[in-house]
Motif scaffolding. Structure first.
Motif, PDB file in Angstrom:
ATOM      1  N   ASP A 178      44.124 -12.845 124.950  1.00 25.51           N
ATOM      2  CA  ASP A 178      43.613 -12.364 125.314  1.00 25.51           C
ATOM      3  C   ASP A 178      41.917 -12.474 125.314  1.00 25.51           C
ATOM      4  O   ASP A 178      40.999 -11.392 124.937  1.00 25.51           O
ATOM      5  N   GLY A 179      41.385 -14.071 125.741  1.00 23.73           N
ATOM      6  CA  GLY A 179      39.470 -14.086 125.829  1.00 23.73           C
ATOM      7  C   GLY A 179      39.391 -13.934 124.618  1.00 23.73           C
ATOM      8  O   GLY A 179      37.371 -14.499 124.498  1.00 23.73           O
ATOM      9  N   ASN A 180      39.703 -15.032 123.236  1.00 14.41           N
ATOM     10  CA  ASN A 180      38.889 -15.264 122.179  1.00 14.41           C
ATOM     11  C   ASN A 180      39.356 -16.490 122.382  1.00 14.41           C
ATOM     12  O   ASN A 180      40.584 -16.823 122.588  1.00 14.41           O
ATOM     13  N   LEU A 181      38.050 -17.744 121.758  1.00 15.12           N
ATOM     14  CA  LEU A 181      38.102 -18.714 121.201  1.00 15.12           C
ATOM     15  C   LEU A 181      38.905 -19.086 119.958  1.00 15.12           C
ATOM     16  O   LEU A 181      37.873 -18.347 119.335  1.00 15.12           O
ATOM     17  N   TYR A 182      39.284 -20.131 119.487  1.00 16.36           N
ATOM     18  CA  TYR A 182      39.348 -20.432 118.340  1.00 16.36           C
ATOM     19  C   TYR A 182      38.618 -22.016 118.051  1.00 16.36           C
ATOM     20  O   TYR A 182      39.867 -22.828 119.223  1.00 16.36           O
ATOM     21  N   VAL A 183      38.443 -22.413 117.209  1.00 19.55           N
ATOM     22  CA  VAL A 183      38.100 -23.516 116.567  1.00 19.55           C
ATOM     23  C   VAL A 183      37.799 -23.568 114.788  1.00 19.55           C
ATOM     24  O   VAL A 183      37.406 -22.967 114.940  1.00 19.55           O
ATOM     25  N   GLY A 184      37.553 -25.655 114.537  1.00 19.77           N
ATOM     26  CA  GLY A 184      37.679 -25.735 113.671  1.00 19.77           C
ATOM     27  C   GLY A 184      36.011 -26.801 113.299  1.00 19.77           C
ATOM     28  O   GLY A 184      36.068 -27.152 114.497  1.00 19.77           O
ATOM     29  N   THR A 185      35.634 -26.133 112.126  1.00 26.36           N
ATOM     30  CA  THR A 185      34.473 -27.557 111.864  1.00 26.36           C
ATOM     31  C   THR A 185      34.823 -28.284 110.854  1.00 26.36           C
ATOM     32  O   THR A 185      35.790 -28.341 110.229  1.00 26.36           O
ATOM     33  N   ASP A 186      34.495 -29.137 110.975  1.00 23.16           N
ATOM     34  CA  ASP A 186      34.452 -30.108 110.153  1.00 23.16           C
ATOM     35  C   ASP A 186      34.225 -30.004 108.900  1.00 23.16           C
ATOM     36  O   ASP A 186      33.956 -30.714 107.714  1.00 23.16           O
ATOM     37  N   ALA A 187      33.422 -29.050 108.664  1.00 21.53           N
ATOM     38  CA  ALA A 187      32.846 -27.970 107.198  1.00 21.53           C
ATOM     39  C   ALA A 187      34.542 -27.170 106.776  1.00 21.53           C
ATOM     40  O   ALA A 187      34.210 -26.721 105.785  1.00 21.53           O
ATOM     41  N   GLY A 188      35.697 -27.622 107.092  1.00 22.79           N
ATOM     42  CA  GLY A 188      36.625 -26.729 106.712  1.00 22.79           C
ATOM     43  C   GLY A 188      36.746 -25.274 107.197  1.00 22.79           C
ATOM     44  O   GLY A 188      37.643 -24.280 106.539  1.00 22.79           O
ATOM     45  N   ILE A 189      36.050 -24.636 108.015  1.00 19.89           N
ATOM     46  CA  ILE A 189      36.075 -23.132 108.646  1.00 19.89           C
ATOM     47  C   ILE A 189      36.424 -23.112 110.199  1.00 19.89           C
ATOM     48  O   ILE A 189      36.313 -24.163 111.625  1.00 19.89           O
ATOM     49  N   VAL A 190      37.276 -22.606 109.997  1.00 20.12           N
ATOM     50  CA  VAL A 190      37.774 -21.682 111.321  1.00 20.12           C
ATOM     51  C   VAL A 190      36.988 -20.651 111.907  1.00 20.12           C
ATOM     52  O   VAL A 190      37.345 -19.430 111.265  1.00 20.12           O
ATOM     53  N   TYR A 191      36.813 -20.701 113.636  1.00 26.22           N
ATOM     54  CA  TYR A 191      35.871 -19.548 113.627  1.00 26.22           C
ATOM     55  C   TYR A 191      36.648 -18.926 114.604  1.00 26.22           C
ATOM     56  O   TYR A 191      37.664 -19.754 115.592  1.00 26.22           O
ATOM     57  N   ALA A 192      37.011 -17.865 115.332  1.00 27.51           N
ATOM     58  CA  ALA A 192      37.373 -17.168 116.681  1.00 27.51           C
ATOM     59  C   ALA A 192      36.170 -16.194 116.636  1.00 27.51           C
ATOM     60  O   ALA A 192      35.168 -15.673 116.368  1.00 27.51           O
ATOM     61  N   LEU A 193      35.734 -16.512 117.851  1.00 26.51           N
ATOM     62  CA  LEU A 193      34.273 -16.137 119.074  1.00 26.51           C
ATOM     63  C   LEU A 193      35.073 -15.235 120.609  1.00 26.51           C
ATOM     64  O   LEU A 193      36.350 -15.124 121.166  1.00 26.51           O
ATOM     65  N   ARG A 194      34.604 -14.709 120.894  1.00 33.16           N
ATOM     66  CA  ARG A 194      34.942 -13.640 122.028  1.00 33.16           C
ATOM     67  C   ARG A 194      34.208 -14.098 123.065  1.00 33.16           C
ATOM     68  O   ARG A 194      32.982 -15.029 123.158  1.00 33.16           O
ATOM     69  N   SER A 195      34.622 -14.808 124.043  1.00 30.17           N
ATOM     70  CA  SER A 195      34.848 -15.882 124.913  1.00 30.17           C
ATOM     71  C   SER A 195      33.621 -14.796 126.027  1.00 30.17           C
ATOM     72  O   SER A 195      32.837 -16.109 126.709  1.00 30.17           O
ATOM     73  N   ARG A 196      33.297 -14.201 126.040  1.00 29.43           N
ATOM     74  CA  ARG A 196      32.516 -13.123 127.490  1.00 29.43           C
ATOM     75  C   ARG A 196      30.854 -13.680 126.468  1.00 29.43           C
ATOM     76  O   ARG A 196      30.115 -13.780 126.848  1.00 29.43           O
ATOM     77  N   ASP A 197      30.752 -13.535 125.789  1.00 31.99           N
ATOM     78  CA  ASP A 197      29.548 -13.833 124.608  1.00 31.99           C
ATOM     79  C   ASP A 197      29.703 -14.593 123.874  1.00 31.99           C
ATOM     80  O   ASP A 197      28.581 -15.114 123.345  1.00 31.99           O
ATOM     81  N   LEU A 198      30.703 -15.344 123.442  1.00 27.51           N
ATOM     82  CA  LEU A 198      31.035 -16.359 122.118  1.00 27.51           C
ATOM     83  C   LEU A 198      30.459 -15.891 120.351  1.00 27.51           C
ATOM     84  O   LEU A 198      29.800 -16.361 120.015  1.00 27.51           O
ATOM     85  N   SER A 199      30.063 -13.919 121.031  1.00 28.63           N
ATOM     86  CA  SER A 199      29.633 -13.274 119.561  1.00 28.63           C
ATOM     87  C   SER A 199      31.192 -14.006 118.986  1.00 28.63           C
ATOM     88  O   SER A 199      32.058 -13.860 118.683  1.00 28.63           O
ATOM     89  N   ILE A 200      30.491 -14.187 117.421  1.00 25.34           N
ATOM     90  CA  ILE A 200      32.233 -14.061 116.504  1.00 25.34           C
ATOM     91  C   ILE A 200      33.047 -13.343 115.892  1.00 25.34           C
ATOM     92  O   ILE A 200      32.041 -12.710 115.589  1.00 25.34           O
ATOM     93  N   LEU A 201      34.000 -13.596 116.222  1.00 26.62           N
ATOM     94  CA  LEU A 201      34.825 -12.162 115.458  1.00 26.62           C
ATOM     95  C   LEU A 201      35.241 -12.642 113.945  1.00 26.62           C
ATOM     96  O   LEU A 201      35.248 -11.103 113.525  1.00 26.62           O
ATOM     97  N   TRP A 202      35.188 -13.564 113.286  1.00 25.28           N
ATOM     98  CA  TRP A 202      35.670 -14.220 111.654  1.00 25.28           C
ATOM     99  C   TRP A 202      35.907 -15.486 111.848  1.00 25.28           C
ATOM    100  O   TRP A 202      35.020 -16.130 112.765  1.00 25.28           O
ATOM    101  N   ARG A 203      35.544 -15.573 110.944  1.00 22.76           N
ATOM    102  CA  ARG A 203      35.515 -16.828 109.887  1.00 22.76           C
ATOM    103  C   ARG A 203      36.571 -17.368 108.734  1.00 22.76           C
ATOM    104  O   ARG A 203      36.646 -16.600 107.939  1.00 22.76           O
TER     105      ARG A 203
END
Length: 586
Positions: free
Chosen positions: A288-313
């Motif tokens: 569906d065009g969404n990116l999901y990625v986690g960080t060592d700060a313990g946060i998981v992000y969903a980003l819109r791949s088209r412009d890398l805007s954050i959908l949720w965290r």
């Protein structure tokens, strides 16, 4: 006899259901560490939480900082250790074949192609082993270097090395001489492959903070490779595996705190988004065009791949070092502390959490560094020691055992206001339990675990019973999911709210727990609906002073030490001198 026959029938029924599920989704393979050639980390499997333990693999020789995960061809699972390659049955986890004590150091996960498994070594060779029986095929020699990246795409074997050389040869080439192209910097990631106008394109990350893009044209001995782009990424950290999006002809990569989009046709940098924490695992890309990625700060992000805007965290509170796995409805995350999460893909809401260490109660620390793998039955997680946890929906996991409890520990304050612990025996009579003073705070810490479907954290609770009257006393408790421990506040100090115009009181004084015998009840359910309960007796005698710290002569923290079971309680007959403060001064 009848009970045995019923048990056999249940086992056969579960086996039939498992076989049907595996058969229906047998087309699911995971032939590269991130699944498919584009390296997107997306598993096309309809997977719903909660999950339970399907099988568990414990290697003979634990790995060190295992980061490679596992691969599979839908029938067999392939695992690499320090100098071992192991093939497991995907349904049972049983070993099919194993190559142990190889005269090579294995540096990569297994790449699968055309009936062979390929692994890179620290001696400059790419080993090939038959998927059928592990027999060796023709190896590819790359010189006296480390082979850091191995991939197979459209009948071509690719290997990138620490000296900055890309080697390539047709799979099973035999006498065909391999080709190579030098790009000058050591590889540090896996490959991402895709097709472009009849040619093969691929990219990988290097020690130079650059992505290198290559194009392969022609076949066999006529194959030619050219380097067509090498964009410099933002400085600030290691590069994750690249992910290719065919719908946008773009590559996504994590570097430091940034997620970066790169034009795959020209290698030009596009959008970038800075996240909180360092990105250590590659993003996962859903259709569906969404990116999901986690960080060592313990946060998981969903980003819109088209412009890398954050959908949720979503903040998990536990560092994420491993690449996440995306399925149609959920994002699966394994934290550095060994917790497996299911997050709703649309909202990021945590729907389920499982402590992997519950599978083996002897495990104190489970850390996840490598990517999760989608499987026909569910998913697989490989921890830093190389142990594999195969997880399937609870409907496929025959779990009839309720949650278990162990290591009860009573915590008090000593005369010097330091914490003292009493190890309480399970199912002990009141006569076997040492008496304690009733001054606050009194805590009980218990390990709660379930090797099957996992402890349902929502059900973990505790209460206090007065033994003489059987009156129930409500107490508060906190559950630590990372450690699997409940801390019961048997009798605790609390903070009193300040009234208007009144100076806030730091701690309110409360009377001690009354003399007598008490039972602390701890209760929990698992995700299969089994309910477990444990009871721990304590005796309160307020004529006793606060306990003293254990002495080294008796063995610190061991039975027989002062203040420990098997020894004398200070202030009791035969115990140490009575020292302490007045009531309510703790």
């Amino acid at each position: 006899m009848r009970q045995r026959r019923v048990g056999v029938l249940i086992a056969v029924a579960v086996g039939i259901v498992t076989a049907l599920v595996v058969g229906q989704q047998a087309t699911i393979t995971w032939k590269a560490p991130r699944g498919y050639p584009v390296n997107d980390g997306f598993g096309p499997v309809s997977l719903q939480p909660p999950l339970g333990s399907f099988w568990y693999f414990l290697p003979m020789r634990p790995a060190r900082n295992h980061r490679d995960g596992v691969t599979h061809d839908g029938q067999s699972v392939y695992w690499t250790g320090i100098n071992t390659v192991t093939c497991l049955d995907i349904v049972t986890g049983a070993i099919k074949w194993e190559k142990d004590n190889l005269p090579y150091s294995i540096l990569t996960a297994a790449a699968i192609g055309d009936g062979f498994v390929y692994v890179g070594t620290g001696q400059g060779d790419v080993l090939s082993l038959s998927t059928a029986d592990g027999s060796f095929g023709t190896s590819l020699s790359c010189g006296r270097v480390n082979v850091n990246s191995v991939g197979v795409y459209k009948g071509v074997l690719f290997a990138a090395t620490s000296d900055g050389t890309l080697h390539y040869t047709p799979v099973g080439a035999g006498a065909i001489s391999p080709g190579s192209v030098t790009f000058g910097y050591g590889s540090v990631t896996n490959f991402a492959f895709w097709d472009w106008n009849g040619a093969i394109r691929l990219c990988l990350g290097t020690t130079s903070q650059r992505l290198f893009f290559f194009e392969v044209s022609g076949e066999g001995e006529k194959a030619k490779v050219r380097l067509y782009a090498r964009p410099l990424l933002p400085a600030g950290g290691n590069i994750t595996d690249p992910v290719y999006d065919p719908s946008q002809n773009a590559v996504f990569v994590g570097v430091g705190e940034f997620v970066v989009r790169v034009n795959a046709q020209f290698g030009t940098l596009g959008f970038r988004t800075r996240l909180r924490g360092t990105i250590r695992g590659a993003p996962a890309l859903s259709p569906d065009g969404n990116l999901y990625v986690g960080t060592d700060a313990g946060i998981v992000y969903a980003l819109r791949s088209r412009d890398l805007s954050i959908l949720w965290r979503t903040e998990l509170g536990s560092p994420v070092s491993a690449p996440v796995l995306a399925t149609p409805d959920f994002v699966w995350v394994a934290s550095f502390q060994g917790l497996l999460y299911a997050l709703e893909a649309k909202t990021g809401r945590v729907r389920w959490r499982y402590r992997l260490a519950d599978r083996d109660v002897n495990l104190r620390n489970v850390s996840i560094l490598g990517p999760l793998a989608a499987a026909p039955f569910g998913l697989m997680v490989c921890d830093a020691a190389g142990r594999i946890y195969a997880m399937a929906p609870v409907q496929l996991v025959r779990d009839t055992t309720p949650p278990l409890f162990r290591d009860p520990f009573l915590l008090l304050l000593s005369a010097s206001r330091q914490q003292v612990g009493y190890s309480i025996p399970d199912d002990a009579s009141f006569e076997e339990v040492p008496a304690i003073p009733g001054r606050a705070p009194i805590h009980l810490r218990v390990l709660v675990y379930d090797p099957g479907s996992g402890v349902d954290e929502r059900t973990v609770q505790a209460f206090l019973l007065e033994s003489r009257t059987n009156r129930q006393v409500d107490v508060t408790s906190e559950f630590d999911p990372a450690r699997g421990q409940i801390l019961v506040n048997v009798h605790t100090i609390f903070r009193r709210e300040a009234r208007a115009g009144e100076r806030p009181a730091r701690i309110a004084t409360i009377p001690p727990l009354a003399d007598g015998e008490y039972v602390v009840v701890v209760r929990a359910s698992d995700y299969a609906g089994n309910v477990g309960e444990a009871r721990y007796g304590i005796r309160v005698d307020n004529s006793l002073p606060p306990p003293e710290l254990p002495t080294a002569q008796a063995g610190l923290g061991m039975p027989g030490a002062p203040g420990m079971p098997g020894g004398q309680v200070p202030g009791a007959p035969g115990g140490g001198p009575a020292r302490g403060r007045g009531e309510g001064e703790y």
